[in-house]
Design a protein around this motif. Structure first.
Motif, mmCIF file in Angstrom:
data_model
loop_
_atom_site.group_PDB
_atom_site.id
_atom_site.type_symbol
_atom_site.label_atom_id
_atom_site.label_comp_id
_atom_site.label_asym_id
_atom_site.label_seq_id
_atom_site.Cartn_x
_atom_site.Cartn_y
_atom_site.Cartn_z
ATOM 1 N N ASP A 1 45.565 48.450 57.148
ATOM 2 C CA ASP A 1 46.028 47.294 56.447
ATOM 3 C C ASP A 1 45.187 46.152 56.307
ATOM 4 O OD1 ASP A 1 48.535 48.839 56.147
ATOM 5 O OD2 ASP A 1 49.217 48.250 58.016
ATOM 6 N N ALA A 2 44.174 46.442 55.771
ATOM 7 C CA ALA A 2 43.083 45.186 55.663
ATOM 8 C C ALA A 2 43.395 44.591 54.288
ATOM 9 C CB ALA A 2 41.897 45.651 56.116
ATOM 10 N N PHE A 3 43.097 43.208 54.089
ATOM 11 C CA PHE A 3 42.911 42.653 52.924
ATOM 12 C C PHE A 3 42.021 41.654 52.917
ATOM 13 C CE2 PHE A 3 47.348 43.916 54.329
ATOM 14 C CZ PHE A 3 47.735 44.407 53.164
ATOM 15 N N ARG A 4 41.551 41.326 51.717
ATOM 16 C CA ARG A 4 40.394 40.306 51.277
ATOM 17 C C ARG A 4 41.008 39.054 51.800
ATOM 18 N NH1 ARG A 4 36.429 38.814 46.237
ATOM 19 N NH2 ARG A 4 36.407 36.754 46.832
ATOM 20 N N GLU A 5 42.223 38.653 51.253
ATOM 21 C CA GLU A 5 43.054 37.349 51.500
ATOM 22 C C GLU A 5 43.921 37.253 52.740
ATOM 23 O OE1 GLU A 5 43.314 34.672 49.195
ATOM 24 O OE2 GLU A 5 41.833 35.608 47.618
ATOM 25 N N GLY A 6 43.993 36.359 53.286
ATOM 26 C CA GLY A 6 44.762 36.092 54.348
ATOM 27 C C GLY A 6 45.534 34.886 54.470
ATOM 28 N N PRO A 7 46.526 34.493 55.314
ATOM 29 C CA PRO A 7 47.124 33.090 55.198
ATOM 30 C C PRO A 7 46.029 31.983 55.562
ATOM 31 C CG PRO A 7 47.697 34.521 57.031
ATOM 32 C CD PRO A 7 47.026 35.498 56.334
ATOM 33 N N TYR A 8 45.107 32.220 56.117
ATOM 34 C CA TYR A 8 44.063 31.110 56.246
ATOM 35 C C TYR A 8 42.998 30.991 55.145
ATOM 36 C CZ TYR A 8 47.097 31.475 60.235
ATOM 37 O OH TYR A 8 48.062 31.337 61.095
ATOM 38 N N GLY A 9 42.650 31.873 54.758
ATOM 39 C CA GLY A 9 41.290 32.163 53.845
ATOM 40 C C GLY A 9 41.309 33.564 53.335
ATOM 41 N N GLU A 10 39.855 33.979 53.130
ATOM 42 C CA GLU A 10 39.413 35.297 52.432
ATOM 43 C C GLU A 10 38.299 35.556 53.354
ATOM 44 O OE1 GLU A 10 37.453 35.268 48.661
ATOM 45 O OE2 GLU A 10 37.936 33.160 48.698
ATOM 46 N N ILE A 11 37.789 37.069 53.016
ATOM 47 C CA ILE A 11 36.515 37.514 53.420
ATOM 48 C C ILE A 11 35.983 37.785 51.906
ATOM 49 C CG2 ILE A 11 35.262 39.475 54.328
ATOM 50 C CD1 ILE A 11 37.820 39.876 56.061
ATOM 51 N N MET A 12 34.856 36.954 51.820
ATOM 52 C CA MET A 12 34.268 37.024 50.314
ATOM 53 C C MET A 12 33.090 37.968 50.291
ATOM 54 S SD MET A 12 32.396 33.774 48.139
ATOM 55 C CE MET A 12 33.743 33.526 47.010
ATOM 56 N N PRO A 13 32.887 38.827 49.175
ATOM 57 C CA PRO A 13 31.895 39.815 49.110
ATOM 58 C C PRO A 13 30.340 39.222 48.995
ATOM 59 C CG PRO A 13 32.952 39.961 47.158
ATOM 60 C CD PRO A 13 33.899 38.890 48.052
ATOM 61 N N GLN A 14 29.345 39.489 49.178
ATOM 62 C CA GLN A 14 27.980 38.955 49.235
ATOM 63 C C GLN A 14 27.498 38.634 47.756
ATOM 64 O OE1 GLN A 14 24.400 40.114 51.451
ATOM 65 N NE2 GLN A 14 24.482 41.673 49.764
ATOM 66 N N ASP A 15 27.866 39.534 46.751
ATOM 67 C CA ASP A 15 27.317 39.064 45.522
ATOM 68 C C ASP A 15 28.189 37.838 45.070
ATOM 69 O OD1 ASP A 15 30.004 40.157 45.064
ATOM 70 O OD2 ASP A 15 29.525 41.386 43.329
ATOM 71 N N GLU A 16 29.489 37.500 45.304
ATOM 72 C CA GLU A 16 30.065 36.354 44.924
ATOM 73 C C GLU A 16 29.623 35.062 45.694
ATOM 74 O OE1 GLU A 16 34.456 36.543 44.719
ATOM 75 O OE2 GLU A 16 34.259 38.722 44.288
ATOM 76 N N PHE A 17 29.292 35.486 46.931
ATOM 77 C CA PHE A 17 28.572 34.232 47.792
ATOM 78 C C PHE A 17 27.399 33.781 47.352
ATOM 79 C CE2 PHE A 17 26.627 32.446 51.357
ATOM 80 C CZ PHE A 17 27.416 31.333 51.734
ATOM 81 N N TYR A 18 26.474 34.807 46.890
ATOM 82 C CA TYR A 18 25.137 34.450 46.153
ATOM 83 C C TYR A 18 25.614 33.364 44.785
ATOM 84 C CZ TYR A 18 22.309 37.723 48.696
ATOM 85 O OH TYR A 18 21.716 38.672 49.518
ATOM 86 N N GLY A 19 26.697 33.822 44.134
ATOM 87 C CA GLY A 19 27.004 32.861 43.037
ATOM 88 C C GLY A 19 27.480 31.431 43.664
ATOM 89 N N LEU A 20 27.934 31.579 44.623
ATOM 90 C CA LEU A 20 28.650 30.259 45.386
ATOM 91 C C LEU A 20 27.383 29.199 45.887
ATOM 92 C CD1 LEU A 20 31.607 29.273 45.866
ATOM 93 C CD2 LEU A 20 31.494 30.297 48.067
ATOM 94 N N LEU A 21 26.244 30.247 46.290
ATOM 95 C CA LEU A 21 24.999 29.601 46.943
ATOM 96 C C LEU A 21 24.355 28.559 45.569
ATOM 97 C CD1 LEU A 21 23.232 32.043 49.005
ATOM 98 C CD2 LEU A 21 24.150 29.919 49.815
ATOM 99 N N LYS A 22 24.618 29.497 44.464
ATOM 100 C CA LYS A 22 23.852 28.999 43.186
ATOM 101 C C LYS A 22 24.768 27.516 42.847
ATOM 102 C CE LYS A 22 21.341 28.206 39.853
ATOM 103 N NZ LYS A 22 20.135 27.370 39.977
ATOM 104 N N ALA A 23 26.013 27.677 42.939
ATOM 105 C CA ALA A 23 26.734 26.664 42.658
ATOM 106 C C ALA A 23 26.740 25.428 43.436
ATOM 107 C CB ALA A 23 28.053 26.907 42.337
ATOM 108 N N ALA A 24 26.128 25.832 44.617
ATOM 109 C CA ALA A 24 25.934 24.670 45.682
ATOM 110 C C ALA A 24 24.689 23.980 45.584
ATOM 111 C CB ALA A 24 26.187 25.128 47.246
#
Lengths: 107, 482, 41
Positions: free
Chosen positions: B81-104
């Motif tokens: 029973d594993a989920f990307r989302e949880g009550p406190y946040g999420e586990i983001m995959p790497q490709d999206e994080f690279y996008g976030l790095l670019k946005a930062a």
């Protein structure tokens, strides 16, 4: 063990002579204590630091071993180490460090 | 004005291809033939990282006490029973994080291949909290990226075997602005931003413009060669999140930084200086893969493959959130020695005495919560276990419990470590969201957060540091019940 | 055993820290030539 600390200990052993230098450590469990003891006797087991394949053969003890404790005034020992003596598995730690020491002296 | 804990978020970004750029792998991989390949062969898939039980605890889908009952090794006993989302946040995959790095990135230092960039921009637009991200237009050709790398002016950003971008140095000669340091700073900024977004989405007020002040407690320090720890990454993260009415500052105290920041934020709120203070801690790039050689040697996955970030909101009393006991902040003063007894007496017993409480009057202690599966595999101790045993030993020495009860003490008042070894992040605060919910649900009355800082690593002093903070159920809720 | 000997006090932050070991060894008559504490996390 941190590479810089390995270098420091190596230098101290050269400076004072291996027979005049003792290492007393305070690692938190048996495995960790063994790692430190191994590093200053038979060499860095992780093959990363200046003590890689350097057999310093230094006498090494853990502060929780009776061999050390008996030489420290009991009030000072209790104040400085008493809590961790109760918290940590002193027997397992002593076994691990003694094992390395015995091996080193046998070799 | 009483200060309360209004919310806490925790996120992970699974970044296996950044592991070779961690401090230890960067130094060790070139020294041993084949180690780089072995490192890559032991990286986890995203699915495995999400299903890893400690990661599910981190984002709040599993309680720490439940983790204690789960079969170990956790990496081999993944949860169904594993989920990307949880009550406190999420586990983001790497490709999206690279996008976030670019946005930062405000200085065109992250170059992503144009096809990849547009694909990620589209993906992030669908993210419930990131639809408004800017700076994701355009992109670079793969030839430009290769050329930059060939000139040794950048570090590669890979997705498995594919090169999808690079991070550029910001200055030719300034080591404080090298590609590696820039990536470190942007990783902290991007991950802390994601945590802040989750925090604001989960707590009232949700409007980022209501945040008055930001305190960052990230592991790294941003600056240039004239002031390497110049700062202020807090403001940079706030800008990205739209906290337009806030400024902020960075708090530095090794792993004590988060508890120092909580104490400072609570004091600012209580003094009436600010109403809403957000605390931010981004992920640590240098700590990725710190014990990777041991994991490779044991033929287990490299577990230090995630950046972790936490955000906490401290604000004025809302009548429901747990209160922060600013009258009982535990500190380790300069005059106190380095013995464990003195440290724990200063940081645990003294603040409890101020409240007329004993050690056993706190329902849960949150010490440093490093996942032991990561450290024990490297022949190093289970840090949280040792800390709980030390607290139990102190309770024993003070006659609060018998020696035979020390094992139970660890189970009752402690919890297993579940945080990635991400520097300041494991320092007590991963339990923040759990503690708030458990207190508000009446499962526990209070928690003490306690962290130690290894100041001696900076070679400025032999001293370590320690700070603790107690939070407890809001007394207003008690009145309602009675 | 420690009287007149040079010793290294090699501590660990969450075990026994370097300065605490050094206090004990000085009291045991040793000359502490290097005190250090490692942090494993």
């Amino acid at each position: 063990m941190d590479l810089e600390n390995q270098a420091r200990i190596k230098k101290l052993a050269e400076q004072y002579g291996r027979e005049n230098l003792i290492v007393v450590q305070g690692a938190g469990d048996a495995d960790s204590s063994e790692l430190v003891a191994e590093t200053v006797t038979t060499g860095d087991p992780s093959y990363a630091g200046p003590l890689t394949e350097v057999q310093l053969g230094l006498p090494v003890y853990h502060i929780l071993e009776p061999e050390v404790k008996q030489h420290v005034p009991s009030d000072i020992y209790d104040e400085q180490v008493g809590l961790m003596e109760l918290a940590l598995d002193a027997e397992a730690i002593a076994r691990a460090v003694r094992g390395i020491r015995d091996n080193a002296s046998a070799g | 004005m009483t200060a309360v804990l209004k919310g806490a978020s925790s996120i992970l970004a699974h970044t296996p291809d950044l592991v070779p750029l961690g401090s230890k792998p960067t130094r060790e991989i070139p020294r041993f033939e084949g180690l780089g390949e072995q490192c890559l062969a032991h990286l986890r898939s995203y699915r495995e990282a999400v299903a890893y039980p400690p990661n599910q605890v981190f984002i709040g889908n599993i309680r720490p006490d439940e983790l204690a009952e789960m079969k170990q090794p956790w990496w081999r006993n993944l949860t169904a029973d594993a989920f990307r989302e949880g009550p406190y946040g999420e586990i983001m995959p790497q490709d999206e994080f690279y996008g976030l790095l670019k946005a930062a990135d405000a200085f065109d230092l992250i170059w992503l291949e144009e096809g990849f960039q547009s694909q990620i921009a589209a993906k992030l637009r669908l993210h419930p909290l990131l639809g408004d991200l800017k700076g994701l237009g355009g992109g670079r050709t793969i030839a430009e990226i290769r050329d930059k790398l060939a000139r040794n002016e950048a570090l590669p950003l890979n997705l498995g075997c594919d090169l999808v971008g690079c991070v550029c140095q910001a200055h030719e000669e300034d080591e404080a602005l090298s590609a590696s340091v820039i990536l470190e700073g942007l990783s902290a900024k991007a991950s802390a931003f994601l945590a802040l977004r989750h925090l604001l989405a989960r707590v009232n007020p949700t409007d980022p413009r209501d945040i008055d002040y930001l305190l960052d407690f990230s592991e790294g320090a941003v600056g240039d060669r004239y002031q390497r720890g110049g700062g202020n990454i807090a403001k940079a993260i706030g800008e990205m999140a739209g906290c337009l009415n806030a400024t902020g500052a960075d708090v530095k105290a090794f792993c004590c930084a988060p508890t120092h920041a909580i104490a400072i934020a609570a004091a600012l709120v209580q003094a009436g200086t600010f109403d809403e203070v957000a605390l931010l801690g981004g992920g640590s790039l240098p700590k990725l893969g710190m014990k990777f050689q041991f994991h490779v040697k044991k033929d287990m996955p490299i577990l230090e493959d995630t950046l972790a970030a936490i955000a906490i909101l401290i604000g004025k009393d809302d009548g429901v959130s747990p209160v922060i006991r600013t009258d009982a902040i535990g500190v380790h003063p300069i005059c106190a020695g380095a013995s464990a007894k003195e440290i724990y007496e200063e940081v645990a017993v003294k603040p409890l005495n101020k409240l007329g409480k004993r050690i056993t009057d706190i329902d849960k202690y949150s010490t440093e919560l490093h996942n032991p599966e990561i450290t024990v595999a490297a022949g190093r101790p289970d840090t949280p276990l040792i800390n709980y045993r030390a607290l139990g030993a102190l309770a024993c020495l003070r006659g609060e419990i018998g020696k035979e009860a020390m094992g139970d003490f660890v189970r009752t008042y402690g919890m297993p470590g579940f945080s990635p070894t991400q520097g300041h992040i494991p320092a007590a605060i991963p339990f923040m969201g759990h503690a708030r919910d458990m207190i508000m649900a009446g499962r526990i009355e209070n928690t003490m957060f306690m962290a130690k800082g290894s100041l001696f690593l900076a070679r400025m002093t032999d001293l370590s540091d320690a700070v603790s903070v107690i939070i407890e159920r809001n007394p207003a809720t008690r009145k309602e019940v009675s | 055993m420690f009287e007149g000997k040079k010793v290294v006090a090699f501590g660990e932050r969450d075990g026994v820290q370097g300065p605490a070991i050094a206090e004990c060894l000085s009291a045991a008559g040793a000359e502490v030539v290097f005190t250090v504490t490692e942090c494993i996390v």
